[in-house]
Design a protein around this motif. Structure first.
Motif, PDB file in Angstrom:
ATOM      1  N   MET A  69       2.787  -0.561  -9.293  1.00 57.41           N
ATOM      2  CA  MET A  69       1.401  -0.136  -9.152  1.00 57.41           C
ATOM      3  C   MET A  69       0.435  -1.295  -9.392  1.00 57.41           C
ATOM      4  O   MET A  69       0.501  -1.960 -10.423  1.00 57.41           O
ATOM      5  N   LYS A  70      -0.432  -1.557  -8.441  1.00 52.94           N
ATOM      6  CA  LYS A  70      -1.486  -2.543  -8.630  1.00 52.94           C
ATOM      7  C   LYS A  70      -2.619  -2.257  -7.650  1.00 52.94           C
ATOM      8  O   LYS A  70      -2.430  -1.602  -6.617  1.00 52.94           O
ATOM      9  N   SER A  71      -3.814  -2.727  -8.002  1.00 53.30           N
ATOM     10  CA  SER A  71      -4.972  -2.555  -7.130  1.00 53.30           C
ATOM     11  C   SER A  71      -4.907  -3.557  -5.979  1.00 53.30           C
ATOM     12  O   SER A  71      -4.261  -4.609  -6.098  1.00 53.30           O
ATOM     13  N   PRO A  72      -5.559  -3.257  -4.852  1.00 55.15           N
ATOM     14  CA  PRO A  72      -5.525  -4.190  -3.712  1.00 55.15           C
ATOM     15  C   PRO A  72      -6.261  -5.483  -4.028  1.00 55.15           C
ATOM     16  O   PRO A  72      -7.157  -5.502  -4.879  1.00 55.15           O
ATOM     17  N   PRO A  73      -5.891  -6.581  -3.363  1.00 54.78           N
ATOM     18  CA  PRO A  73      -6.575  -7.863  -3.596  1.00 54.78           C
ATOM     19  C   PRO A  73      -8.014  -7.797  -3.115  1.00 54.78           C
ATOM     20  O   PRO A  73      -8.376  -6.965  -2.273  1.00 54.78           O
ATOM     21  N   GLU A  74      -8.843  -8.658  -3.640  1.00 50.38           N
ATOM     22  CA  GLU A  74     -10.251  -8.691  -3.266  1.00 50.38           C
ATOM     23  C   GLU A  74     -10.391  -8.983  -1.767  1.00 50.38           C
ATOM     24  O   GLU A  74      -9.705  -9.843  -1.223  1.00 50.38           O
ATOM     25  N   GLY A  75     -11.261  -8.254  -1.116  1.00 47.42           N
ATOM     26  CA  GLY A  75     -11.469  -8.439   0.315  1.00 47.42           C
ATOM     27  C   GLY A  75     -10.435  -7.733   1.172  1.00 47.42           C
ATOM     28  O   GLY A  75     -10.405  -7.926   2.388  1.00 47.42           O
ATOM     29  N   TRP A  76      -9.593  -6.905   0.546  1.00 50.69           N
ATOM     30  CA  TRP A  76      -8.540  -6.204   1.282  1.00 50.69           C
ATOM     31  C   TRP A  76      -9.122  -5.252   2.321  1.00 50.69           C
ATOM     32  O   TRP A  76     -10.046  -4.492   2.057  1.00 50.69           O
ATOM     33  N   LYS A  77      -8.570  -5.303   3.533  1.00 47.59           N
ATOM     34  CA  LYS A  77      -8.959  -4.385   4.590  1.00 47.59           C
ATOM     35  C   LYS A  77      -8.044  -3.174   4.522  1.00 47.59           C
ATOM     36  O   LYS A  77      -6.827  -3.302   4.681  1.00 47.59           O
ATOM     37  N   PRO A  78      -8.565  -1.974   4.261  1.00 44.73           N
ATOM     38  CA  PRO A  78      -7.719  -0.795   4.092  1.00 44.73           C
ATOM     39  C   PRO A  78      -6.783  -0.571   5.274  1.00 44.73           C
ATOM     40  O   PRO A  78      -7.120  -0.868   6.416  1.00 44.73           O
ATOM     41  N   ALA A 118       0.828  -1.206   0.000  1.00 44.01           N
ATOM     42  CA  ALA A 118       0.000   0.000   0.000  1.00 44.01           C
ATOM     43  C   ALA A 118       0.861   1.253   0.000  1.00 44.01           C
ATOM     44  O   ALA A 118       0.615   2.198  -0.764  1.00 44.01           O
ATOM     45  N   TYR A 119       1.879   1.263   0.845  1.00 48.62           N
ATOM     46  CA  TYR A 119       2.761   2.430   0.894  1.00 48.62           C
ATOM     47  C   TYR A 119       3.591   2.546  -0.377  1.00 48.62           C
ATOM     48  O   TYR A 119       3.872   3.655  -0.857  1.00 48.62           O
ATOM     49  N   MET A 120       3.979   1.409  -0.950  1.00 50.02           N
ATOM     50  CA  MET A 120       4.729   1.432  -2.205  1.00 50.02           C
ATOM     51  C   MET A 120       3.888   2.003  -3.338  1.00 50.02           C
ATOM     52  O   MET A 120       4.381   2.741  -4.194  1.00 50.02           O
ATOM     53  N   VAL A 121       2.605   1.658  -3.362  1.00 48.82           N
ATOM     54  CA  VAL A 121       1.699   2.209  -4.373  1.00 48.82           C
ATOM     55  C   VAL A 121       1.619   3.730  -4.246  1.00 48.82           C
ATOM     56  O   VAL A 121       1.676   4.460  -5.239  1.00 48.82           O
ATOM     57  N   ALA A 122       1.493   4.220  -3.010  1.00 46.76           N
ATOM     58  CA  ALA A 122       1.419   5.668  -2.792  1.00 46.76           C
ATOM     59  C   ALA A 122       2.693   6.362  -3.236  1.00 46.76           C
ATOM     60  O   ALA A 122       2.656   7.417  -3.884  1.00 46.76           O
TER      61      ALA A 122
END
Length: 425
Positions: free
Chosen positions: A189-198, A12-16
């Motif tokens: 860059m990639k979207s979070p996996p399904e069911g990901w808890k933010p 998540a931090y890498m994506v940001a």
């Protein structure tokens, strides 16, 4: 915390971070005033002619945000970012090879403008999905701050390359640099996996009183693009965005020449950098502030500050005054790029975030196309900027008025109870 959750938090931090780096490249748009000044001084182009590639880039940027948003929602971010990286390099090569109005419009305006649209569409909504929704303004502000901050290094770098190697080579070198950096950053860059808890956990769910009974937990309903465009709120936000973005983009596109004309200063690239510092800071600060006091209140405050600053620009005739004006312009303009996406996602949901904000972003494109071209014509006709400032300030006051009368949509919430009913607020 499980090992998988820990790894995903790192992602998540890498994506940001990656999104911020990508925006640091695409933000070359905000350094255009450095090229504009040299094209006028060295090649004898008019203010209208040098405004044209800039305005076309803004229009194409906004136009491609719509198909890019659809592609993002369906295909994910990496394809968009690879396309963006290669297009921006090609566009800068075309601009450098031609160095005339037509070539600059094609290279910088059309090709690089498309690259900006494809690239900008991906990082912010993807990052927002990794983090908890009630920090959406903060995360959005951080990621888009890269776009605003770009001119801090691109402006002096472009000036150095122009003075040392010529305008054409400056385009070539910057294009190659941006392509390499965007392609590398896209790999993370990639979207979070399904069911990901933010990251940080979900915020408390809102509660309502249904039919005067006890409060029930509810989940906000997402709007489809069609549903969103049928609301008054969408079109009101669209007009506010167009008017406010136009004012900021006019100054950004002309700040180097304004410094020369009003202050007799030949260090316009420094003012572009100062404006960029304010731009980045405004995105982060107002994004966080809006998480506390609300999007609408923050937008109204920003519009009023923009209007006061535009009226005052008539009096900015020295280095310190122009410095103040550039920083305020940057901060208030940058705020828009954090507040409008966050407001769109708050009011209309995240499920269709790419497409919905792409549609909203067309307002930025219209404002950026019409505003700088209008400014160029007024400047060529009058020899000064005073009327440009006055017209922009009036439009900003109209935007503030709309902000006072526009409230969040009367949205539907899906109740989380056994009957799975829908309650309307």
């Amino acid at each position: 915390m499980t090992e998988l959750q820990h790894q995903n938090n790192s992602q998540a931090y890498m994506v940001a971070v990656s999104g911020t780096v990508i925006n640091l490249c695409l933000g070359v748009l905000y350094a255009w005033s450095v090229f504009s000044k040299e094209l006028q001084d060295q090649l004898g182009m008019t203010a209208t002619e040098t405004s044209l590639p800039y305005s076309v880039a803004i229009a194409l940027f906004a136009f491609f945000m719509v198909p890019a948003g659809i592609m993002l929602d369906r295909l994910g971010p990496r394809l968009l970012l690879l396309l963006s990286g290669f297009l921006i390099g090609i566009g800068f090569v075309i601009a450098g090879l031609t160095l005339n109005v037509v070539g600059l419009v094609i290279g910088f305006g059309i090709v690089a403008g498309a690259a900006m649209g494809f690239g900008y569409a991906a990082p912010t909504p993807v990052a927002a999905k990794w983090f908890k929704p009630h920090l959406r303004g903060t995360i959005t502000g951080i990621v888009v701050s890269g776009y605003g901050l770009a001119a801090v290094y691109v402006s002096p770098l472009a000036d150095y390359l122009i003075q040392g190697f010529g305008v054409a080579n400056a385009f070539y070198y910057l294009g190659a640099f941006f392509t390499i950096l965007i392609v590398i950053a896209s790999m993370f860059m990639k979207s979070p996996p399904e069911g990901w808890k933010p990251v940080g956990g979900e915020p408390p769910k809102p509660k309502i009183k249904a039919n005067g009974e006890q409060e029930k937990e509810v989940v906000r309903k997402d709007y489809s693009p069609g549903e969103m465009m049928k609301t008054f709120q969408f079109w009101s936000l669209w007009v506010m965005y167009a008017f406010s973005a136009s004012a900021g983009l006019i100054i950004i596109g002309h700040v180097a020449k304004i410094a020369q004309t009003q202050g007799g200063l030949e260090t316009g690239f420094l003012f572009a950098a100062l404006l960029a510092i304010g731009n980045a800071g405004g995105r982060i600060v107002t994004g966080a502030v809006s998480d506390k006091i609300g999007r609408s209140a923050t937008l109204i405050l920003v519009f009023i500050l923009q209007a006061i600053n535009m009226f005052a620009f008539i009096t900015y005739t020295s280095g310190p005054m122009l410095t103040f004006g550039a920083i305020v312009t940057g901060a208030t303009y940058g705020a828009l790029l954090a507040l409008f996406p966050a407001t769109t996602w708050d009011w209309f949901g995240l499920k269709n975030s790419g497409t919905n904000y792409g549609l909203m972003f067309t307002a930025w494109g219209v404002g950026g196309l019409v505003g700088p071209l209008m400014a160029g014509r007024i400047i060529d006709a009058t020899g000064g900027y005073d009327m440009v400032y006055i017209v922009s300030a009036i439009l900003l006051l109209v935007a503030a008025g709309l902000g006072f009368i526009t409230k969040a949509p009367k949205v539907e919430y899906v109740e989380e109870d056994v009957d799975d009913k829908v309650a309307s607020l």
